[in-house]
Design a protein around this motif. Structure first.
Motif, PDB file in Angstrom:
ATOM      1  N   LYS A  90       3.258 -10.397  12.803  1.00  0.00           N
ATOM      2  CA  LYS A  90       4.485 -10.131  12.040  1.00  0.00           C
ATOM      3  C   LYS A  90       4.659 -11.145  10.910  1.00  0.00           C
ATOM      4  O   LYS A  90       4.978 -10.785   9.773  1.00  0.00           O
ATOM      5  CB  LYS A  90       5.685 -10.182  12.987  1.00  0.00           C
ATOM      6  N   LYS A  91       4.418 -12.418  11.236  1.00  0.00           N
ATOM      7  CA  LYS A  91       4.671 -13.459  10.224  1.00  0.00           C
ATOM      8  C   LYS A  91       3.709 -13.353   9.039  1.00  0.00           C
ATOM      9  O   LYS A  91       3.985 -13.884   7.969  1.00  0.00           O
ATOM     10  CB  LYS A  91       4.606 -14.857  10.855  1.00  0.00           C
ATOM     11  N   ALA A  92       2.594 -12.650   9.232  1.00  0.00           N
ATOM     12  CA  ALA A  92       1.673 -12.431   8.102  1.00  0.00           C
ATOM     13  C   ALA A  92       1.905 -11.059   7.472  1.00  0.00           C
ATOM     14  O   ALA A  92       1.080 -10.558   6.706  1.00  0.00           O
ATOM     15  CB  ALA A  92       0.227 -12.563   8.577  1.00  0.00           C
ATOM     16  N   GLY A  93       3.017 -10.414   7.845  1.00  0.00           N
ATOM     17  CA  GLY A  93       3.363  -9.126   7.236  1.00  0.00           C
ATOM     18  C   GLY A  93       2.829  -7.921   8.000  1.00  0.00           C
ATOM     19  O   GLY A  93       2.577  -6.877   7.405  1.00  0.00           O
ATOM     20  N   GLY A  94       2.677  -8.047   9.324  1.00  0.00           N
ATOM     21  CA  GLY A  94       2.063  -6.955  10.097  1.00  0.00           C
ATOM     22  C   GLY A  94       3.009  -5.854  10.539  1.00  0.00           C
ATOM     23  O   GLY A  94       2.567  -4.807  11.008  1.00  0.00           O
ATOM     24  N   HIS A  95       4.317  -6.086  10.399  1.00  0.00           N
ATOM     25  CA  HIS A  95       5.300  -5.139  10.929  1.00  0.00           C
ATOM     26  C   HIS A  95       5.354  -3.864  10.079  1.00  0.00           C
ATOM     27  O   HIS A  95       5.788  -3.885   8.925  1.00  0.00           O
ATOM     28  CB  HIS A  95       6.678  -5.825  10.978  1.00  0.00           C
ATOM     29  N   VAL A  96       4.924  -2.752  10.643  1.00  0.00           N
ATOM     30  CA  VAL A  96       4.833  -1.490   9.893  1.00  0.00           C
ATOM     31  C   VAL A  96       6.206  -0.841   9.769  1.00  0.00           C
ATOM     32  O   VAL A  96       6.933  -0.705  10.754  1.00  0.00           O
ATOM     33  CB  VAL A  96       3.846  -0.520  10.582  1.00  0.00           C
ATOM     34  N   THR A  97       6.548  -0.425   8.546  1.00  0.00           N
ATOM     35  CA  THR A  97       7.851   0.214   8.334  1.00  0.00           C
ATOM     36  C   THR A  97       7.742   1.635   7.794  1.00  0.00           C
ATOM     37  O   THR A  97       8.700   2.388   7.860  1.00  0.00           O
ATOM     38  CB  THR A  97       8.698  -0.601   7.322  1.00  0.00           C
ATOM     39  N   LYS A  98       6.570   2.007   7.243  1.00  0.00           N
ATOM     40  CA  LYS A  98       6.514   3.299   6.563  1.00  0.00           C
ATOM     41  C   LYS A  98       5.120   3.921   6.661  1.00  0.00           C
ATOM     42  O   LYS A  98       4.099   3.226   6.528  1.00  0.00           O
ATOM     43  CB  LYS A  98       6.877   3.084   5.093  1.00  0.00           C
ATOM     44  N   LEU A  99       5.122   5.237   6.892  1.00  0.00           N
ATOM     45  CA  LEU A  99       3.877   6.005   6.897  1.00  0.00           C
ATOM     46  C   LEU A  99       3.887   6.971   5.710  1.00  0.00           C
ATOM     47  O   LEU A  99       4.876   7.666   5.474  1.00  0.00           O
ATOM     48  CB  LEU A  99       3.760   6.813   8.205  1.00  0.00           C
ATOM     49  N   ASP A 100       2.779   6.992   4.977  1.00  0.00           N
ATOM     50  CA  ASP A 100       2.601   7.986   3.919  1.00  0.00           C
ATOM     51  C   ASP A 100       1.437   8.870   4.353  1.00  0.00           C
ATOM     52  O   ASP A 100       0.274   8.460   4.309  1.00  0.00           O
ATOM     53  CB  ASP A 100       2.306   7.267   2.586  1.00  0.00           C
ATOM     54  N   THR A 101       1.754  10.088   4.782  1.00  0.00           N
ATOM     55  CA  THR A 101       0.725  10.946   5.360  1.00  0.00           C
ATOM     56  C   THR A 101      -0.256  11.452   4.300  1.00  0.00           C
ATOM     57  O   THR A 101      -1.431  11.640   4.577  1.00  0.00           O
ATOM     58  CB  THR A 101       1.348  12.169   6.068  1.00  0.00           C
ATOM     59  N   LEU A 117      -0.149   2.920   5.535  1.00  0.00           N
ATOM     60  CA  LEU A 117       0.968   2.294   6.226  1.00  0.00           C
ATOM     61  C   LEU A 117       1.475   1.153   5.353  1.00  0.00           C
ATOM     62  O   LEU A 117       0.682   0.377   4.815  1.00  0.00           O
ATOM     63  CB  LEU A 117       0.521   1.737   7.585  1.00  0.00           C
ATOM     64  N   THR A 118       2.800   1.092   5.207  1.00  0.00           N
ATOM     65  CA  THR A 118       3.404  -0.007   4.461  1.00  0.00           C
ATOM     66  C   THR A 118       4.094  -0.928   5.451  1.00  0.00           C
ATOM     67  O   THR A 118       4.742  -0.458   6.389  1.00  0.00           O
ATOM     68  CB  THR A 118       4.427   0.535   3.447  1.00  0.00           C
ATOM     69  N   THR A 119       3.946  -2.237   5.242  1.00  0.00           N
ATOM     70  CA  THR A 119       4.573  -3.186   6.159  1.00  0.00           C
ATOM     71  C   THR A 119       5.817  -3.796   5.525  1.00  0.00           C
ATOM     72  O   THR A 119       6.102  -3.591   4.341  1.00  0.00           O
ATOM     73  CB  THR A 119       3.580  -4.302   6.551  1.00  0.00           C
ATOM     74  N   ALA A 120       6.554  -4.565   6.326  1.00  0.00           N
ATOM     75  CA  ALA A 120       7.870  -5.085   5.926  1.00  0.00           C
ATOM     76  C   ALA A 120       7.803  -5.894   4.636  1.00  0.00           C
ATOM     77  O   ALA A 120       8.765  -5.910   3.866  1.00  0.00           O
ATOM     78  CB  ALA A 120       8.460  -5.918   7.052  1.00  0.00           C
ATOM     79  N   ASP A 121       6.679  -6.577   4.389  1.00  0.00           N
ATOM     80  CA  ASP A 121       6.610  -7.372   3.153  1.00  0.00           C
ATOM     81  C   ASP A 121       5.920  -6.626   2.009  1.00  0.00           C
ATOM     82  O   ASP A 121       5.518  -7.217   1.020  1.00  0.00           O
ATOM     83  CB  ASP A 121       5.927  -8.723   3.416  1.00  0.00           C
ATOM     84  N   GLY A 122       5.772  -5.306   2.177  1.00  0.00           N
ATOM     85  CA  GLY A 122       5.301  -4.486   1.071  1.00  0.00           C
ATOM     86  C   GLY A 122       3.794  -4.284   0.982  1.00  0.00           C
ATOM     87  O   GLY A 122       3.310  -3.590   0.087  1.00  0.00           O
ATOM     88  N   GLN A 123       3.041  -4.888   1.916  1.00  0.00           N
ATOM     89  CA  GLN A 123       1.589  -4.642   1.912  1.00  0.00           C
ATOM     90  C   GLN A 123       1.323  -3.173   2.231  1.00  0.00           C
ATOM     91  O   GLN A 123       2.012  -2.585   3.061  1.00  0.00           O
ATOM     92  CB  GLN A 123       0.892  -5.462   2.997  1.00  0.00           C
ATOM     93  N   VAL A 124       0.306  -2.613   1.584  1.00  0.00           N
ATOM     94  CA  VAL A 124      -0.076  -1.227   1.857  1.00  0.00           C
ATOM     95  C   VAL A 124      -1.494  -1.214   2.426  1.00  0.00           C
ATOM     96  O   VAL A 124      -2.413  -1.792   1.841  1.00  0.00           O
ATOM     97  CB  VAL A 124      -0.014  -0.381   0.564  1.00  0.00           C
ATOM     98  N   HIS A 125      -1.653  -0.592   3.597  1.00  0.00           N
ATOM     99  CA  HIS A 125      -2.968  -0.503   4.246  1.00  0.00           C
ATOM    100  C   HIS A 125      -3.389   0.950   4.305  1.00  0.00           C
ATOM    101  O   HIS A 125      -2.613   1.799   4.748  1.00  0.00           O
ATOM    102  CB  HIS A 125      -2.899  -1.067   5.668  1.00  0.00           C
ATOM    103  N   LYS A 126      -4.615   1.217   3.887  1.00  0.00           N
ATOM    104  CA  LYS A 126      -5.120   2.583   3.941  1.00  0.00           C
ATOM    105  C   LYS A 126      -5.987   2.745   5.184  1.00  0.00           C
ATOM    106  O   LYS A 126      -6.808   1.880   5.494  1.00  0.00           O
ATOM    107  CB  LYS A 126      -5.941   2.864   2.675  1.00  0.00           C
ATOM    108  N   GLY A 127      -5.773   3.854   5.883  1.00  0.00           N
ATOM    109  CA  GLY A 127      -6.531   4.062   7.114  1.00  0.00           C
ATOM    110  C   GLY A 127      -7.107   5.461   7.190  1.00  0.00           C
ATOM    111  O   GLY A 127      -6.439   6.438   6.849  1.00  0.00           O
ATOM    112  N   ASP A 128      -8.361   5.563   7.635  1.00  0.00           N
ATOM    113  CA  ASP A 128      -8.934   6.890   7.899  1.00  0.00           C
ATOM    114  C   ASP A 128      -8.359   7.450   9.187  1.00  0.00           C
ATOM    115  O   ASP A 128      -8.152   8.651   9.321  1.00  0.00           O
ATOM    116  CB  ASP A 128     -10.454   6.773   7.982  1.00  0.00           C
TER     117      ASP A 128
END
Lengths: 432, 127
Positions: free
Chosen positions: A256-267, A272-283
Motif C-alpha cells: 500500500k505504501k508504495a501505491g499498491g491499493h487498487v481503486t479502479k478497473l478499466d475493462t 488497474l489504477t491505484t490510489a496514487d494514480g499508477q496505472v498497471h496493464k494486465g493480460d
C-alpha cells in the motif's frame, strides 16, 4: 436429485411433525418433539455444526438450509488455478451428512428471521420453526470498492476466484492462455478477508507455473496492505525462486505504501489504477475484492458495520440469544477468517446448545487455528494460533507461533506435506 | 523457560503470564472442548490415520501426557506440535489425554473417502 421427499421427512421427523405441515409447522408441534436446530449455510461452519451437533445428541432434529447441491472447498483451490489439482477433488455433497448423521438438507436460500416467533423464511416460500438457529452463510464481496468492478465482471472475464467454483477454472484457463511475456495482476484486499495467506500462495503458484511455460511473464501483486501473514517466508521464496527485487523479477509485490491499493478497473484497456494514480496493464486481472458479512446476516439485523458481533462464550448473537453466528461473517477479530476457525466455532456453539438442552452450565470455550500454506509443492509454512476466552463481552486473546524463513529444506518440505495432509483430513472431518 | 527452535522465531499475542492469568479467571475448557480442536488435523475424535499426523484416539493416557509435555518443553525438533502445545497447562493436557484415551481407535471412515461418498450416494439415492 437432492429434493427431500415427504417420505424422507417422515423418516427424519416423524409423521406428527408433518401432520401440521412441516414447513409451516407451529412451534407447538415441534415443542412436543425434540429440539430443532436449524443451520443457515452448508459450508464448513454449517456442515461442522450439523455433524458435531449430531455427535453430541442423537435425538435433536437438524436442518441445513443451503442453496447449492454441493460444496466446493476453498482450501486447495489455488492448486486448481495452478493446474495441479481439480475442482472435483474439492467437491463434496450432503449425502453423508444426510445418511450417516440424519441431517435434513433443504436446497433453498434462507431469507428472513422472524425473531419473535422463532421462524426462518426461505426463498421458495417455506417457513421453518427453530429452537436454535446457527447462521453461517460465508462472506459477501464489496465489488464497489474497486470502481468499474462488479459481480457480473467477476463471473465473466475478470474472475475474483475467491469462492472455489467456475471462476477458479476461468482464472486457470486465462493463465494457461497468457501470451508469452504477459502480465498477471493480482489485487489483494484490505483485512479481514477469507484465508489471509491465500493471495500470496496464489501468486507463488502462478509464478511457478509461468517459470515452466512462460518464463518471461510476470506476476504483480497490488496490495491494499503493507503487511501480511508469512510475509517473511513469501518474500524469501520470491527472492530465491523468482528474482524478487531484480530487473528480471518474475514476481513483484507492491505494498500500500508504495501505491499498491487498487481503486479502479478499466475493462476496455485492461488496466488497474491505484490510489496514487499508477496505472498497471494486465493480460490477466484477478481482483480479490474486500469482504463483508453475507447478505442474510446484514439484512436480518445481525451485523454492526461489516460484521456480526456475538457473545464470546457461545457465539450467540447480540441481537437474539437463540440465534448464533459463526464463520467468516462473525466479527471474530483477532481470529482470522479460515475454515479451521469456522469449524472450531461450530464446536463451541454445538457444545453450548447441548449444555442448554441438558440443563448444564455452558463451559469455557477454546479455539485453535492451526493453518497451513504453501509457496510450492515442497515449500510449506504453518501457523499455530490459540484463542482463549477473556470474558463474554471481550474479544478472545490470541497466542501464536508461525513459520519463519528457514534454510532447512527438510523443514520446508515436511511443512508442505503437513499442508497437503491437513487439506485431506480437514475435508473428511467436516463432511464425512 | 520455553525455547523455540531457531526456525520458529515469529511468535506473538499474549505472554505466558497473561495466558496463565486468563486460565485462572475462568473454569478450564472441558477435555472435549480442547480435544475437538485437534480434529482438523488428527481427524474426528482423533481417529484419523494418515502419513503426517498420527491418530490420537485410544492413545494411552500417560503416553499422551509425556508427548505433549515434551513438545511443550521443546525437547526435540517438531514441525507444528511445539507451536500447538506451548500454551496448554498440565491440567489441560491431562484432560485432553483422558478425552483421547476414551475414544475408539478405529478409522473414522473408509480409507478411500471419495469412493465412500460415491457408495453413499448410490445407497441413499432418494429418487
Amino acid at each position: 436429485m437432492n429434493k427431500i421427499t415427504r417420505r424422507d421427512l417422515i423418516k427424519l421427523f416423524g409423521a406428527g411433525a408433518l401432520s401440521t405441515g412441516l414447513m409451516g409447522a407451529s412451534s407447538l408441534a415441534f415443542a412436543k418433539q425434540s429440539a430443532h436446530i436449524v443451520i443457515v449455510g452448508g459450508g464448513v461452519g454449517g456442515a461442522a455444526s450439523a455433524k458435531y451437533m449430531r455427535l453430541l445428541n442423537p435425538d435433536v432434529r437438524i436442518t441445513i438450509v443451503e442453496p447449492e447441491p454441493k460444496y466446493i472447498f476453498c482450501p486447495g483451490s489455488n492448486e486448481v488455478v495452478a493446474g495441479f489439482d481439480t475442482l472435483e477433488t474439492l467437491t463434496v455433497d450432503y449425502n453423508t451428512l444426510k445418511s450417516r448423521y440424519a441431517v435434513n438438507v433443504i436446497q433453498d436460500r434462507a431469507t428472513e428471521i422472524d425473531y419473535a416467533n422463532k421462524k426462518l423464511k426461505l426463498a421458495k416460500g417455506d417457513v421453518l420453526s427453530y429452537d436454535k438457529l446457527i447462521v453461517s452463510p460465508g462472506p459477501d464481496f464489496k465489488y464497489g470498492a474497486v470502481e468499474g468492478y462488479s459481480k457480473q465482471l467477476a463471473e465473466g472475464d475478470f474472475p475474483a476466484a475467491w469462492h472455489a467454483g467456475p471462476q477458479t477454472l476461468t482464472l486457470r484457463d486465462q493463465i494457461n492462455a497468457l501470451p508469452q511475456g504477459g502480465t498477471v495482476l493480482i489485487s489483494s484486499p484490505v483485512d479481514p478477508y477469507r484465508c489471509p495467506p491465500a493471495p500470496y500462495e496464489r501468486a507463488s503458484f502462478v509464478a511457478n507455473k509461468l517459470k515452466e511455460t512462460n518464463p518471461t511473464a510476470k506476476v504483480i501483486i497490488l496490495d491494499s496492505k503493507d503487511d501480511f501473514i508469512f510475509h517473511d517466508v513469501y518474500l524469501d521464496y520470491w527472492k530465491k525462486e523468482h528474482g524478487l527485487g531484480t530487473a528480471d523479477a518474475r514476481i513483484e509485490w507492491v505494498p500500500k505504501k508504495a501505491g499498491g491499493h487498487v481503486t479502479k478497473l478499466d475493462t476496455k484497456n485492461r488496466t488497474l489504477t491505484t490510489a496514487d494514480g499508477q496505472v498497471h496493464k494486465g493480460d490477466v486481472i484477478n481482483i480479490i475484492p474486500p469482504e463483508m458479512a453475507g447478505s442474510f446476516v446484514r439484512m436480518n439485523g445481525l451485523a454492526k458495520g461489516d460484521w456480526a458481533p456475538f457473545n464470546s462464550q457461545d457465539f450467540s448473537t447480540k441481537r437474539d440469544k437463540d440465534v448464533y453466528i459463526i464463520g467468516d461473517s462473525a466479527a471474530a477479530d483477532p481470529m482470522p477468517k479460515t475454515g479451521y476457525i469456522a469449524s472450531n466455532q461450530a464446536k463451541v456453539v454445538t457444545k453450548a446448545i447441548q449444555a442448554e438442552l441438558t440443563g448444564k452450565e455452558i463451559g469455557t470455550p477454546f479455539i485453535t487455528n492451526n493453518c497451513v500454506a504453501m509457496a510450492a509443492d515442497d515449500w510449506g509454512m504453518t501457523v499455530a494460533e490459540t484463542f482463549r476466552y477473556a470474558g463474554n463481552h471481550h474479544a478472545y486473546e490470541e497466542s501464536y507461533v508461525m513459520s519463519d524463513p528457514t534454510e532447512n529444506p527438510y523443514y520446508r518440505h515436511i511443512r508442505a506435506e503437513v499442508a497437503k495432509n491437513w487439506q485431506r483430513t480437514f475435508r473428511k472431518d467436516i463432511f464425512s | 523457560m520455553l525455547q523455540a527452535p531457531a526456525s520458529f522465531a515469529i511468535s506473538g499475542g499474549i505472554t505466558a503470564e497473561e495466558n496463565d492469568k486468563l486460565r485462572s479467571e475462568y473454569p478450564m475448557p472441558s477435555g472435549d472442548m480442547l480435544g475437538d480442536n485437534c480434529s482438523a488435523c488428527h481427524g474426528t475424535k482423533g481417529a484419523e490415520f494418515n502419513e503426517a499426523m498420527p491418530p490420537l484416539a485410544g492413545m494411552d493416557k500417560a503416553k499422551f501426557i509425556k508427548l505433549m509435555k515434551d513438545y511443550r518443553a521443546n525437547k526435540f525438533p517438531s514441525i507444528v506440535m511445539h507451536d500447538v502445545a506451548h500454551v496448554f497447562s498440565d491440567q489441560e493436557i491431562e484432560a485432553m489425554a483422558d478425552f483421547f484415551a476414551k475414544q475408539k481407535p478405529e478409522e473414522w471412515t473408509r480409507p478411500d473417502w471419495n469412493a465412500s461418498i460415491k457408495a453413499n450416494t448410490k445407497e441413499n439415492s432418494h429418487e
